[in-house]
Design a protein around this motif. Sequence first.
Motif, PDB file in Angstrom:
ATOM      1  N   ALA A  89     -39.371 -22.303 -11.079  1.00  0.00           N
ATOM      2  CA  ALA A  89     -38.270 -22.774 -11.913  1.00  0.00           C
ATOM      3  C   ALA A  89     -37.324 -23.680 -11.142  1.00  0.00           C
ATOM      4  N   ALA A  90     -36.629 -24.527 -11.889  1.00  0.00           N
ATOM      5  CA  ALA A  90     -35.464 -25.232 -11.364  1.00  0.00           C
ATOM      6  C   ALA A  90     -34.247 -24.374 -11.693  1.00  0.00           C
ATOM      7  N   VAL A  91     -33.348 -24.202 -10.733  1.00  0.00           N
ATOM      8  CA  VAL A  91     -32.163 -23.380 -10.956  1.00  0.00           C
ATOM      9  C   VAL A  91     -30.908 -24.211 -10.746  1.00  0.00           C
ATOM     10  N   ILE A  92     -29.941 -23.992 -11.639  1.00  0.00           N
ATOM     11  CA  ILE A  92     -28.650 -24.681 -11.601  1.00  0.00           C
ATOM     12  C   ILE A  92     -27.568 -23.646 -11.869  1.00  0.00           C
ATOM     13  N   LYS A  93     -26.461 -23.765 -11.186  1.00  0.00           N
ATOM     14  CA  LYS A  93     -25.375 -22.802 -11.389  1.00  0.00           C
ATOM     15  C   LYS A  93     -24.800 -22.944 -12.793  1.00  0.00           C
ATOM     16  N   LYS A  94     -24.563 -21.797 -13.448  1.00  0.00           N
ATOM     17  CA  LYS A  94     -23.943 -21.803 -14.768  1.00  0.00           C
ATOM     18  C   LYS A  94     -22.469 -22.155 -14.630  1.00  0.00           C
ATOM     19  N   ARG A  95     -22.012 -23.079 -15.442  1.00  0.00           N
ATOM     20  CA  ARG A  95     -20.597 -23.432 -15.465  1.00  0.00           C
ATOM     21  C   ARG A  95     -20.281 -24.112 -16.782  1.00  0.00           C
ATOM     22  N   ALA A  96     -19.014 -24.080 -17.156  1.00  0.00           N
ATOM     23  CA  ALA A  96     -18.605 -24.679 -18.427  1.00  0.00           C
ATOM     24  C   ALA A  96     -18.792 -26.185 -18.416  1.00  0.00           C
ATOM     25  N   HIS A  97     -18.550 -26.791 -17.243  1.00  0.00           N
ATOM     26  CA  HIS A  97     -18.648 -28.252 -17.159  1.00  0.00           C
ATOM     27  C   HIS A  97     -19.381 -28.633 -15.882  1.00  0.00           C
ATOM     28  N   GLN A  98     -20.578 -29.143 -16.003  1.00  0.00           N
ATOM     29  CA  GLN A  98     -21.331 -29.600 -14.842  1.00  0.00           C
ATOM     30  C   GLN A  98     -20.789 -30.951 -14.375  1.00  0.00           C
ATOM     31  N   ASN A  99     -20.878 -31.201 -13.051  1.00  0.00           N
ATOM     32  CA  ASN A  99     -20.548 -32.548 -12.597  1.00  0.00           C
ATOM     33  C   ASN A  99     -21.611 -33.507 -13.129  1.00  0.00           C
ATOM     34  N   ARG A 100     -21.257 -34.783 -13.202  1.00  0.00           N
ATOM     35  CA  ARG A 100     -22.130 -35.750 -13.866  1.00  0.00           C
ATOM     36  C   ARG A 100     -23.513 -35.862 -13.221  1.00  0.00           C
ATOM     37  N   PRO A 101     -23.645 -35.914 -11.881  1.00  0.00           N
ATOM     38  CA  PRO A 101     -25.003 -35.977 -11.308  1.00  0.00           C
ATOM     39  C   PRO A 101     -25.870 -34.794 -11.707  1.00  0.00           C
ATOM     40  N   THR A 102     -25.289 -33.575 -11.669  1.00  0.00           N
ATOM     41  CA  THR A 102     -26.067 -32.394 -12.046  1.00  0.00           C
ATOM     42  C   THR A 102     -26.421 -32.427 -13.524  1.00  0.00           C
ATOM     43  N   GLU A 103     -25.498 -32.889 -14.341  1.00  0.00           N
ATOM     44  CA  GLU A 103     -25.746 -32.993 -15.784  1.00  0.00           C
ATOM     45  C   GLU A 103     -26.907 -33.945 -16.060  1.00  0.00           C
ATOM     46  N   ILE A 104     -26.938 -35.070 -15.337  1.00  0.00           N
ATOM     47  CA  ILE A 104     -28.028 -36.031 -15.501  1.00  0.00           C
ATOM     48  C   ILE A 104     -29.358 -35.393 -15.123  1.00  0.00           C
ATOM     49  N   PHE A 105     -29.368 -34.683 -13.989  1.00  0.00           N
ATOM     50  CA  PHE A 105     -30.624 -34.060 -13.550  1.00  0.00           C
ATOM     51  C   PHE A 105     -31.055 -32.954 -14.507  1.00  0.00           C
ATOM     52  N   GLN A 106     -30.081 -32.254 -15.055  1.00  0.00           N
ATOM     53  CA  GLN A 106     -30.348 -31.209 -16.038  1.00  0.00           C
ATOM     54  C   GLN A 106     -31.053 -31.803 -17.262  1.00  0.00           C
ATOM     55  N   GLU A 107     -30.558 -32.936 -17.724  1.00  0.00           N
ATOM     56  CA  GLU A 107     -31.156 -33.609 -18.869  1.00  0.00           C
ATOM     57  C   GLU A 107     -32.570 -34.089 -18.550  1.00  0.00           C
ATOM     58  N   ILE A 108     -32.777 -34.529 -17.304  1.00  0.00           N
ATOM     59  CA  ILE A 108     -34.099 -34.995 -16.883  1.00  0.00           C
ATOM     60  C   ILE A 108     -35.094 -33.839 -16.857  1.00  0.00           C
ATOM     61  N   ILE A 109     -34.656 -32.685 -16.352  1.00  0.00           N
ATOM     62  CA  ILE A 109     -35.530 -31.506 -16.339  1.00  0.00           C
ATOM     63  C   ILE A 109     -35.984 -31.195 -17.757  1.00  0.00           C
ATOM     64  N   ARG A 110     -35.031 -31.208 -18.697  1.00  0.00           N
ATOM     65  CA  ARG A 110     -35.365 -30.896 -20.094  1.00  0.00           C
ATOM     66  C   ARG A 110     -36.332 -31.920 -20.686  1.00  0.00           C
ATOM     67  N   SER A 111     -36.176 -33.172 -20.278  1.00  0.00           N
ATOM     68  CA  SER A 111     -37.042 -34.213 -20.843  1.00  0.00           C
ATOM     69  C   SER A 111     -38.488 -34.076 -20.351  1.00  0.00           C
ATOM     70  N   PHE A 112     -38.654 -33.664 -19.093  1.00  0.00           N
ATOM     71  CA  PHE A 112     -40.014 -33.496 -18.563  1.00  0.00           C
ATOM     72  C   PHE A 112     -40.583 -32.110 -18.862  1.00  0.00           C
ATOM     73  N   HIS A 113     -39.698 -31.144 -19.095  1.00  0.00           N
ATOM     74  CA  HIS A 113     -40.130 -29.768 -19.394  1.00  0.00           C
ATOM     75  C   HIS A 113     -39.326 -29.280 -20.599  1.00  0.00           C
ATOM     76  N   PRO A 114     -39.651 -29.773 -21.779  1.00  0.00           N
ATOM     77  CA  PRO A 114     -38.813 -29.488 -22.982  1.00  0.00           C
ATOM     78  C   PRO A 114     -38.712 -28.019 -23.360  1.00  0.00           C
ATOM     79  N   ASP A 115     -39.650 -27.204 -22.947  1.00  0.00           N
ATOM     80  CA  ASP A 115     -39.602 -25.775 -23.283  1.00  0.00           C
ATOM     81  C   ASP A 115     -39.218 -24.923 -22.071  1.00  0.00           C
ATOM     82  N   SER A 116     -38.464 -25.526 -21.151  1.00  0.00           N
ATOM     83  CA  SER A 116     -38.269 -24.895 -19.851  1.00  0.00           C
ATOM     84  C   SER A 116     -37.192 -23.823 -19.791  1.00  0.00           C
ATOM     85  N   LEU A 117     -36.115 -23.920 -20.578  1.00  0.00           N
ATOM     86  CA  LEU A 117     -34.996 -22.993 -20.431  1.00  0.00           C
ATOM     87  C   LEU A 117     -35.444 -21.579 -20.768  1.00  0.00           C
TER      88      LEU A 117
END
Length: 312
Positions: free
Chosen positions: A281-309
Amino acid sequence: MSLKNYSLGQVGDFEIKQLRIFKSVVDNGGFSAAETDLNISRSTISIHISNLESRLNLTLCKRGRAGFSLTKEGAVVYEMTNKLLESLDEFRDVVNDMSQNPAGIMRILVSDGTSLDPRAKFPEMISRFSTLAPEIKLQSEVSYMAEIERMVLNDEVDVGLIPYHRQLDGLEYYHLYSDVCRLYCGRGNPLFDLPESEITDEVINQFTAILPGLKPHEEASAQLSSMSFKGTAYFYETRLAMILSGKFIAFLPENYAKLYVEEEQLRQVGGAERCYTLGIAAVIKKRAHQNRPTEIFQEIIRSFHPDSLTGA
């Protein structure tokens, strides 16, 4: 040192640099241990801490034969340093988020064998990220699961790629793929040439084995519980080398071992039932507001692995 008739005045970049060094010394438990983290010599660290103490007019730590320890004032300064640096990082992230072209650093820590596994699509995700955020610098290193979890939770890295058998409350897990881990021996091990019909669990349990190096989940524990362990190897590369020595047996992901099996350097033993599944898995810290670089990478993970969460 005395606080009498002393005023700190303005805190500038140089003091902030010294405070970061002070924090690293405390986090690492002393000057020697901080050398690797800071990539500067112990004598240089000592000079920075002495200068910081002079600047603050306080004794921050005790060092000597008794070991490293914080003074009462040092403990307060350490606590305030953490708050100050967190605020500065938050300020940087907010400003970067408002920028059309976000800048800063994206820190990614991966477990061995993960980044180049085609199922992870890590090179493709890096390519996409670099296209969408060309001003962001990428830092990537290799470590083991528990350390990656710790560093993501402590905001020392932004994203981790790990094999996982648990889900911590403070992390979001994006499942990338699953590995089937099977039991292998190397050429030169007596098991290598033994007929399959003679390789029973009782026979296997007589041979020296290597632990995977992480606390096993239930499925893995059932496979490992009766084996005779004489060593530990978390990373696949070192575990493989120990198996290839002919002196040890151990579990490896079948995809990782495939080439060596084809070249008859490894042999799977124990039949199809001697296996367990390990999620990646890819792991990211849970937070109300991600910084923009992490948010971008988060979106990329979802795009390549749409059923990943995973829903953790």
